[in-house]
Scaffold this motif. Sequence first.
Motif, PDB file in Angstrom:
ATOM      1  N   LEU A  94       0.844  -1.187   0.000  1.00  0.00           N
ATOM      2  CA  LEU A  94       0.000   0.000   0.000  1.00  0.00           C
ATOM      3  C   LEU A  94       0.886   1.246   0.000  1.00  0.00           C
ATOM      4  CD1 LEU A  94      -2.612  -1.194   2.643  1.00  0.00           C
ATOM      5  CD2 LEU A  94      -2.637  -1.498   0.156  1.00  0.00           C
ATOM      6  N   GLY A  95       0.425   2.306  -0.664  1.00  0.00           N
ATOM      7  CA  GLY A  95       1.292   3.432  -0.938  1.00  0.00           C
ATOM      8  C   GLY A  95       2.114   3.131  -2.176  1.00  0.00           C
ATOM      9  N   LYS A  96       3.202   3.855  -2.388  1.00  0.00           N
ATOM     10  CA  LYS A  96       4.071   3.571  -3.529  1.00  0.00           C
ATOM     11  C   LYS A  96       4.875   2.319  -3.238  1.00  0.00           C
ATOM     12  CE  LYS A  96       7.556   5.529  -6.603  1.00  0.00           C
ATOM     13  NZ  LYS A  96       8.434   6.694  -6.910  1.00  0.00           N
ATOM     14  N   PRO A  97       4.816   1.323  -4.108  1.00  0.00           N
ATOM     15  CA  PRO A  97       5.555   0.071  -3.858  1.00  0.00           C
ATOM     16  C   PRO A  97       7.055   0.334  -3.730  1.00  0.00           C
ATOM     17  CG  PRO A  97       3.978  -0.212  -5.642  1.00  0.00           C
ATOM     18  CD  PRO A  97       4.028   1.252  -5.353  1.00  0.00           C
ATOM     19  N   PRO A  98       7.741  -0.430  -2.884  1.00  0.00           N
ATOM     20  CA  PRO A  98       9.183  -0.243  -2.726  1.00  0.00           C
ATOM     21  C   PRO A  98       9.936  -0.583  -4.006  1.00  0.00           C
ATOM     22  CG  PRO A  98       8.441  -2.217  -1.576  1.00  0.00           C
ATOM     23  CD  PRO A  98       7.217  -1.500  -2.029  1.00  0.00           C
ATOM     24  N   GLU A  99      11.022   0.135  -4.234  1.00  0.00           N
ATOM     25  CA  GLU A  99      11.900  -0.135  -5.373  1.00  0.00           C
ATOM     26  C   GLU A  99      13.151  -0.807  -4.821  1.00  0.00           C
ATOM     27  OE1 GLU A  99      12.506   3.600  -7.332  1.00  0.00           O
ATOM     28  OE2 GLU A  99      10.351   3.935  -7.624  1.00  0.00           O
ATOM     29  N   TRP A 100      13.229  -2.132  -4.968  1.00  0.00           N
ATOM     30  CA  TRP A 100      14.299  -2.897  -4.350  1.00  0.00           C
ATOM     31  C   TRP A 100      15.612  -2.732  -5.140  1.00  0.00           C
ATOM     32  CZ3 TRP A 100      12.344  -4.280   0.073  1.00  0.00           C
ATOM     33  CH2 TRP A 100      11.019  -4.678   0.186  1.00  0.00           C
ATOM     34  N   PRO A 101      16.728  -2.510  -4.450  1.00  0.00           N
ATOM     35  CA  PRO A 101      18.022  -2.553  -5.129  1.00  0.00           C
ATOM     36  C   PRO A 101      18.237  -3.919  -5.769  1.00  0.00           C
ATOM     37  CG  PRO A 101      18.231  -1.640  -2.913  1.00  0.00           C
ATOM     38  CD  PRO A 101      16.841  -2.188  -3.023  1.00  0.00           C
ATOM     39  N   LYS A 102      19.068  -3.961  -6.821  1.00  0.00           N
ATOM     40  CA  LYS A 102      19.247  -5.206  -7.578  1.00  0.00           C
ATOM     41  C   LYS A 102      19.731  -6.360  -6.707  1.00  0.00           C
ATOM     42  CE  LYS A 102      19.935  -3.234 -12.184  1.00  0.00           C
ATOM     43  NZ  LYS A 102      20.854  -3.104 -13.351  1.00  0.00           N
ATOM     44  N   GLU A 103      20.679  -6.082  -5.811  1.00  0.00           N
ATOM     45  CA  GLU A 103      21.184  -7.148  -4.963  1.00  0.00           C
ATOM     46  C   GLU A 103      20.088  -7.696  -4.056  1.00  0.00           C
ATOM     47  OE1 GLU A 103      24.105  -8.802  -5.063  1.00  0.00           O
ATOM     48  OE2 GLU A 103      24.317  -7.639  -6.905  1.00  0.00           O
ATOM     49  N   MET A 104      19.219  -6.806  -3.576  1.00  0.00           N
ATOM     50  CA  MET A 104      18.132  -7.244  -2.717  1.00  0.00           C
ATOM     51  C   MET A 104      17.104  -8.052  -3.506  1.00  0.00           C
ATOM     52  SD  MET A 104      15.897  -4.900  -0.080  1.00  0.00           S
ATOM     53  CE  MET A 104      17.386  -4.256   0.673  1.00  0.00           C
ATOM     54  N   GLN A 105      16.884  -7.671  -4.758  1.00  0.00           N
ATOM     55  CA  GLN A 105      15.953  -8.422  -5.602  1.00  0.00           C
ATOM     56  C   GLN A 105      16.375  -9.881  -5.703  1.00  0.00           C
ATOM     57  OE1 GLN A 105      15.232  -6.594  -9.438  1.00  0.00           O
ATOM     58  NE2 GLN A 105      15.221  -4.544  -8.546  1.00  0.00           N
ATOM     59  N   LYS A 106      17.675 -10.118  -5.804  1.00  0.00           N
ATOM     60  CA  LYS A 106      18.170 -11.491  -5.885  1.00  0.00           C
ATOM     61  C   LYS A 106      17.891 -12.251  -4.592  1.00  0.00           C
ATOM     62  CE  LYS A 106      21.982 -10.209  -8.978  1.00  0.00           C
ATOM     63  NZ  LYS A 106      23.466 -10.107  -9.100  1.00  0.00           N
ATOM     64  N   LEU A 107      18.043 -11.555  -3.466  1.00  0.00           N
ATOM     65  CA  LEU A 107      17.886 -12.212  -2.167  1.00  0.00           C
ATOM     66  C   LEU A 107      16.441 -12.612  -1.887  1.00  0.00           C
ATOM     67  CD1 LEU A 107      20.255  -9.985  -0.002  1.00  0.00           C
ATOM     68  CD2 LEU A 107      20.616 -12.385  -0.597  1.00  0.00           C
ATOM     69  N   ILE A 108      15.485 -11.901  -2.485  1.00  0.00           N
ATOM     70  CA  ILE A 108      14.075 -12.190  -2.189  1.00  0.00           C
ATOM     71  C   ILE A 108      13.366 -12.868  -3.361  1.00  0.00           C
ATOM     72  CG2 ILE A 108      13.882 -10.383  -0.451  1.00  0.00           C
ATOM     73  CD1 ILE A 108      12.488  -8.631  -2.533  1.00  0.00           C
ATOM     74  N   THR A 109      14.148 -13.483  -4.249  1.00  0.00           N
ATOM     75  CA  THR A 109      13.561 -14.193  -5.384  1.00  0.00           C
ATOM     76  C   THR A 109      12.533 -15.225  -4.940  1.00  0.00           C
ATOM     77  OG1 THR A 109      15.574 -13.911  -6.693  1.00  0.00           O
ATOM     78  CG2 THR A 109      14.078 -15.682  -7.367  1.00  0.00           C
ATOM     79  N   ASN A 110      12.794 -15.892  -3.817  1.00  0.00           N
ATOM     80  CA  ASN A 110      11.909 -16.953  -3.338  1.00  0.00           C
ATOM     81  C   ASN A 110      10.958 -16.486  -2.238  1.00  0.00           C
ATOM     82  OD1 ASN A 110      12.804 -19.054  -5.038  1.00  0.00           O
ATOM     83  ND2 ASN A 110      14.616 -19.339  -3.746  1.00  0.00           N
ATOM     84  N   TRP A 111      10.781 -15.176  -2.119  1.00  0.00           N
ATOM     85  CA  TRP A 111       9.857 -14.657  -1.096  1.00  0.00           C
ATOM     86  C   TRP A 111       8.432 -14.656  -1.669  1.00  0.00           C
ATOM     87  CZ3 TRP A 111       9.113  -9.019   0.857  1.00  0.00           C
ATOM     88  CH2 TRP A 111       8.494  -9.034   2.118  1.00  0.00           C
ATOM     89  N   HIS A 112       7.823 -15.837  -1.673  1.00  0.00           N
ATOM     90  CA  HIS A 112       6.477 -16.016  -2.204  1.00  0.00           C
ATOM     91  C   HIS A 112       5.833 -17.206  -1.495  1.00  0.00           C
ATOM     92  CE1 HIS A 112       7.862 -19.491  -4.555  1.00  0.00           C
ATOM     93  NE2 HIS A 112       8.907 -18.752  -4.912  1.00  0.00           N
ATOM     94  N   VAL A 113       4.532 -17.357  -1.630  1.00  0.00           N
ATOM     95  CA  VAL A 113       3.803 -18.358  -0.842  1.00  0.00           C
ATOM     96  C   VAL A 113       4.089 -19.794  -1.249  1.00  0.00           C
ATOM     97  CG1 VAL A 113       1.924 -16.835  -0.156  1.00  0.00           C
ATOM     98  CG2 VAL A 113       1.737 -18.137  -2.293  1.00  0.00           C
ATOM     99  N   GLY A 114       4.818 -19.988  -2.352  1.00  0.00           N
ATOM    100  CA  GLY A 114       5.156 -21.355  -2.747  1.00  0.00           C
ATOM    101  C   GLY A 114       6.507 -21.822  -2.247  1.00  0.00           C
ATOM    102  N   ASN A 115       7.304 -20.937  -1.661  1.00  0.00           N
ATOM    103  CA  ASN A 115       8.686 -21.251  -1.321  1.00  0.00           C
ATOM    104  C   ASN A 115       8.807 -22.449  -0.381  1.00  0.00           C
ATOM    105  OD1 ASN A 115      11.526 -20.966  -1.047  1.00  0.00           O
ATOM    106  ND2 ASN A 115      11.267 -19.616   0.705  1.00  0.00           N
ATOM    107  N   ILE A 116       7.987 -22.490   0.652  1.00  0.00           N
ATOM    108  CA  ILE A 116       8.069 -23.588   1.616  1.00  0.00           C
ATOM    109  C   ILE A 116       7.904 -24.936   0.914  1.00  0.00           C
ATOM    110  CG2 ILE A 116       6.756 -24.727   3.471  1.00  0.00           C
ATOM    111  CD1 ILE A 116       6.477 -21.953   4.764  1.00  0.00           C
TER     112      ILE A 116
END
Length: 341
Positions: A271-293
């Motif tokens: 909510l609000g303006k979505p965060p703009e993740w730095p490229k390195e952080m984007q790599k770290l959260i690639t699996n941050w989704h409800v299917g990861n487990i």
Amino acid sequence: MSGTVNTVLGPVAVDSLGKTLMHEHFFFGYAGHTGNTKYPIDRDEAIRVGIEVADKAKQHGVKTIVDATPNDSGRDPVLLKEIAERTGLHIIFSTGYYYEGEGAPAYFKFKQGLGTAEDELYELYMDEIQNGVGNTGLKPGVIKLGTGKDAITDYERMFFKVAARVQKETGISIITHTQEGTMGPEQAKLLVSEGADPNRILIGHMDGNTDIRYHLRTLEQGVYVGFDRFGLQGFVGAPMDKDRIGTLIGLIGLGYADQIMMAHDTVNCWLGKPPEWPKEMQKLITNWHVGNIFENIVPALREGGVTAEQIEQILVKNPNRIFGGSESLKARNKNKASGVR
């Protein structure tokens, strides 16, 4: 017999909850997001994303998601209800406030100064639990609490004390936020000392800490602990998933499978303006989704010797127990027979 728990579609039998993710956010906004009027919520988009997330979770056999969004962070049970109606997913939502450092403390701190905050907060919790949020009639199924890094402030302590009182009177379950792997044992001790039932308490984000001793100090108080930030790695104090997995396997090996739950703490629509993740952080959260487990963590646990029965305990039976289902009765009978509390 199983009791019921409130969902956005009304009370459902606890024994029907099935595989459950105990801490996710369909949408979330930090306090103050409404002040950026250039980015109002797009309700149609939030529902579209929510349906996508619900369908993905269901593909992995998930039947229930607990939405842990507190009152001051964009909670909207009406939106959640539409997602549930259109997907068939059980969604349990929260009542409560975020921790002081990232919540909206000004209102209740003002009331603390007047000496009326605890009474007003008690009134709020009880009204939402018994009558529903505002005029929606939608009732929360959990109380959400939180504390900051390395301390529990007076403001945060107030919420814990009132939540314990309400839990004793209503039986509602409590879930928490811990910040950067700190204050888990202290949260558990505070709630239990105030009379809350440890069997109805989940201390969240405990996977922010990979110290087994930290976990044991929390677990020995009879509460559940959440390994519920899988996929969120490398920032806000979060360990890498591989390190969390090692800690989790160790705790299961020590016999604590019946006090652990799992989730991701995903934010699926900002909510609000979505965060703009730095490229390195984007790599770290690639699996941050409800299917990861289900796609990554469970296979790694199985390779580490965790059994299918233990995984079912964590994802199905323990959520059933915290909400007072038939698994809770079995556990009480087992403990009674063995002389355990």
